[in-house]
Motif scaffolding. Structure first.
Motif, PDB file in Angstrom:
ATOM      1  N   LEU A  79       0.841  -1.196   0.000  1.00 45.97           N
ATOM      2  CA  LEU A  79       0.000   0.000   0.000  1.00 45.97           C
ATOM      3  C   LEU A  79       0.878   1.249   0.000  1.00 45.97           C
ATOM      4  O   LEU A  79       2.063   1.205   0.330  1.00 45.97           O
ATOM      5  CB  LEU A  79      -0.961   0.012   1.191  1.00 45.97           C
ATOM      6  CG  LEU A  79      -0.425  -0.358   2.585  1.00 45.97           C
ATOM      7  CD1 LEU A  79       0.241   0.836   3.217  1.00 45.97           C
ATOM      8  CD2 LEU A  79      -1.565  -0.846   3.464  1.00 45.97           C
ATOM      9  N   GLY A 116      -8.411   0.939   4.024  1.00 44.40           N
ATOM     10  CA  GLY A 116      -9.008   1.752   2.963  1.00 44.40           C
ATOM     11  C   GLY A 116      -9.752   2.949   3.523  1.00 44.40           C
ATOM     12  O   GLY A 116      -9.667   4.077   3.002  1.00 44.40           O
ATOM     13  N   TYR A 123      -5.588   4.798   3.077  1.00 39.27           N
ATOM     14  CA  TYR A 123      -4.456   4.106   2.461  1.00 39.27           C
ATOM     15  C   TYR A 123      -4.902   3.433   1.161  1.00 39.27           C
ATOM     16  O   TYR A 123      -5.982   2.831   1.106  1.00 39.27           O
ATOM     17  CB  TYR A 123      -3.871   3.056   3.403  1.00 39.27           C
ATOM     18  CG  TYR A 123      -3.254   3.643   4.655  1.00 39.27           C
ATOM     19  CD1 TYR A 123      -2.002   4.248   4.611  1.00 39.27           C
ATOM     20  CD2 TYR A 123      -3.923   3.625   5.874  1.00 39.27           C
ATOM     21  CE1 TYR A 123      -1.430   4.799   5.753  1.00 39.27           C
ATOM     22  CE2 TYR A 123      -3.366   4.164   7.026  1.00 39.27           C
ATOM     23  CZ  TYR A 123      -2.110   4.751   6.945  1.00 39.27           C
ATOM     24  OH  TYR A 123      -1.555   5.297   8.080  1.00 39.27           O
ATOM     25  N   ARG A 124      -4.063   3.546   0.134  1.00 42.75           N
ATOM     26  CA  ARG A 124      -4.374   2.935  -1.155  1.00 42.75           C
ATOM     27  C   ARG A 124      -3.659   1.590  -1.268  1.00 42.75           C
ATOM     28  O   ARG A 124      -2.422   1.533  -1.290  1.00 42.75           O
ATOM     29  CB  ARG A 124      -3.944   3.854  -2.305  1.00 42.75           C
ATOM     30  CG  ARG A 124      -4.289   3.313  -3.703  1.00 42.75           C
ATOM     31  CD  ARG A 124      -4.113   4.398  -4.754  1.00 42.75           C
ATOM     32  NE  ARG A 124      -2.766   4.922  -4.814  1.00 42.75           N
ATOM     33  CZ  ARG A 124      -1.815   4.422  -5.620  1.00 42.75           C
ATOM     34  NH1 ARG A 124      -2.089   3.394  -6.413  1.00 42.75           N
ATOM     35  NH2 ARG A 124      -0.606   4.949  -5.627  1.00 42.75           N
ATOM     36  N   VAL A 164      -2.363  -1.509  -3.157  1.00 47.25           N
ATOM     37  CA  VAL A 164      -1.996  -1.754  -4.555  1.00 47.25           C
ATOM     38  C   VAL A 164      -1.682  -3.216  -4.828  1.00 47.25           C
ATOM     39  O   VAL A 164      -1.379  -3.573  -5.962  1.00 47.25           O
ATOM     40  CB  VAL A 164      -0.800  -0.866  -4.953  1.00 47.25           C
ATOM     41  CG1 VAL A 164      -1.174   0.596  -4.923  1.00 47.25           C
ATOM     42  CG2 VAL A 164       0.415  -1.145  -4.082  1.00 47.25           C
TER      43      VAL A 164
END
Length: 408
Positions: A338, A400, A404-405, A407
């Protein structure tokens, strides 16, 4: 094939084998499992052959076979081939009977099994990548030297010896409805089926194979033993590419069903045995438990269930890898990548958020220079220990929601 290998052991042969084994093999415990009983909907017991001398059931068949040799045959010595458990059984049996033994083991066999085989008195030679290649090397040695070849599963005396497990099961659990037993070449399943079906005809016998080395389903479909083109499984005790002729006929007649289990299921079963049953087993020994965990509803309709833990000789390194794999398969490990802001305190804030969510951080890798990242971003790779699949999903949602992204 020699004439004596065409014989089919009967109940009286298994009973005679038990007399031969008196004072040699242990009557292993039958331990109840509350968790599996609730899951299956019937009493479930574990037959603990992992606590047998040499750590597996193999001593039973090896000793029965070698004890039946004449003086002239014993003088020539014996030779065997095995990934480890049969090797140890033959080595100890031969030593107890005063017979010289040579054991061929596959290249890459677990070091603890090699060391134990030598300590039991055998000369160990490494040959072949899988058991079938090792068997061929041992058979060539027998033809060249005159040593008596002790097959790991394809002989009526070996099957009769393994069948003493079935005698004990019926005596320890007279109302047994289903016996679940792992299968490689089939010697144990065949012997157990001979005993159980003779004494408890209504009981089901279910064989379990690793999906990556399951030679019995295509063989049973063809009506004869057929060879697999390749075998691949962590369960080295099941890494057999062709059923034995002697056990195949018995399995075809007496075993009610053969199931296969995945590597994930084997790993999860090994974790279960360690955590819930307090039993150290090898992947092959955990196969019956894997089948129960995989489809519990398929086993509970005929009365008490007995699952045979066939062996406990597991390399500590294999155990470590298998436990990790099993925990991942059970959703108790979570790997995440992330992005976080690339500023002081950002990583500490993330770790605090994970702590508040009851995740145990096992490893962290902080990446700050990567073309994929935007200006002012950093990437964090996390290895987390979780409480199960629901917890994994909750962690993803929590991260999320905190911005926070994720990936990967």
């Amino acid at each position: 094939m020699p004439e004596d290998q065409r014989q089919r052991p009967l109940l009286e042969d298994v009973q005679a084998a038990r007399k031969t084994l008196e004072g040699i093999s242990r009557v292993t415990a039958l331990e109840g499992s509350r968790y599996l009983s609730r899951l299956v909907g019937a009493p479930v017991h574990l037959k603990c052959e992992n606590l047998q001398r040499t750590g597996s059931f193999k001593l039973r068949g090896a000793y029965t076979r070698i004890a039946g040799l004449g003086e002239e045959e014993r003088a020539r010595g014996v030779v065997a081939a095995s990934a480890g458990n049969h090797a140890q059984g033959v080595a100890l049996a031969a030593s107890l009977l005063g017979v010289a033994s040579t054991v061929f083991m596959p290249v890459g066999a677990p070091l603890p099994k090699i060391a134990a085989t030598r300590e039991y008195g055998a000369r160990v030679l490494l040959s072949g990548q899988v058991v079938d290649e090792t068997l061929a090397a041992a058979q060539e040695y027998a033809e060249r030297t005159g040593a008596v070849f002790i097959h790991p599963f394809d002989h009526p005396d070996v099957v009769a010896g393994q069948g003493t497990v079935g005698l004990e099961i019926v005596e320890q659990c007279p109302e047994v409805g289903t016996v679940v037993v792992g299968m490689g070449g089939g010697g144990l399943a065949a012997g157990v089926a001979v005993a159980v079906k003779a004494l408890r005809p209504s009981a089901r016998v279910v064989g379990v194979q690793a999906a990556g080395s399951a030679a019995y389903p295509p063989s049973l479909a063809a009506g004869r033993p057929v060879s697999l083109e390749g075998v691949a499984t962590m369960a080295d005790g099941m890494k057999v590419g062709r059923p034995g002729d002697v056990p195949f006929r018995i399995v075809a007649d007496l075993v009610d069903e053969v199931r296969t289990v995945s590597e994930d299921a084997l790993s999860a079963a090994l974790v279960h045995c360690l955590e819930r049953a307090k039993m150290v087993v090898e992947p092959a020994g955990a196969a019956p438990v894997a089948a129960l965990l995989d489809r519990p509803g398929a086993f509970g309709g005929n009365g008490p269930v007995v699952a045979v833990l066939s062996g406990g000789n597991v390399d500590p390194l294999v155990l470590e890898r298998t436990l990790r794999h099993g925990m991942a398969a059970a959703g108790r490990y979570l790997s995440l990548r992330l992005t976080v802001p690339d500023r002081p305190g950002a990583l500490a804030a993330l770790l605090k958020k994970l702590s508040e969510a009851d995740a145990n951080v096992l490893a962290v890798n902080h990446v700050r220079t990567d073309p994929r990242l935007g200006v002012g971003e950093a990437e964090v790779e996390l290895q987390l220990e979780t409480q199960g699949p629901k917890h994994c999903a909750e962690l993803s949602r929590t991260l999320g929601a905190a911005g926070y992204r994720i990936v990967g």
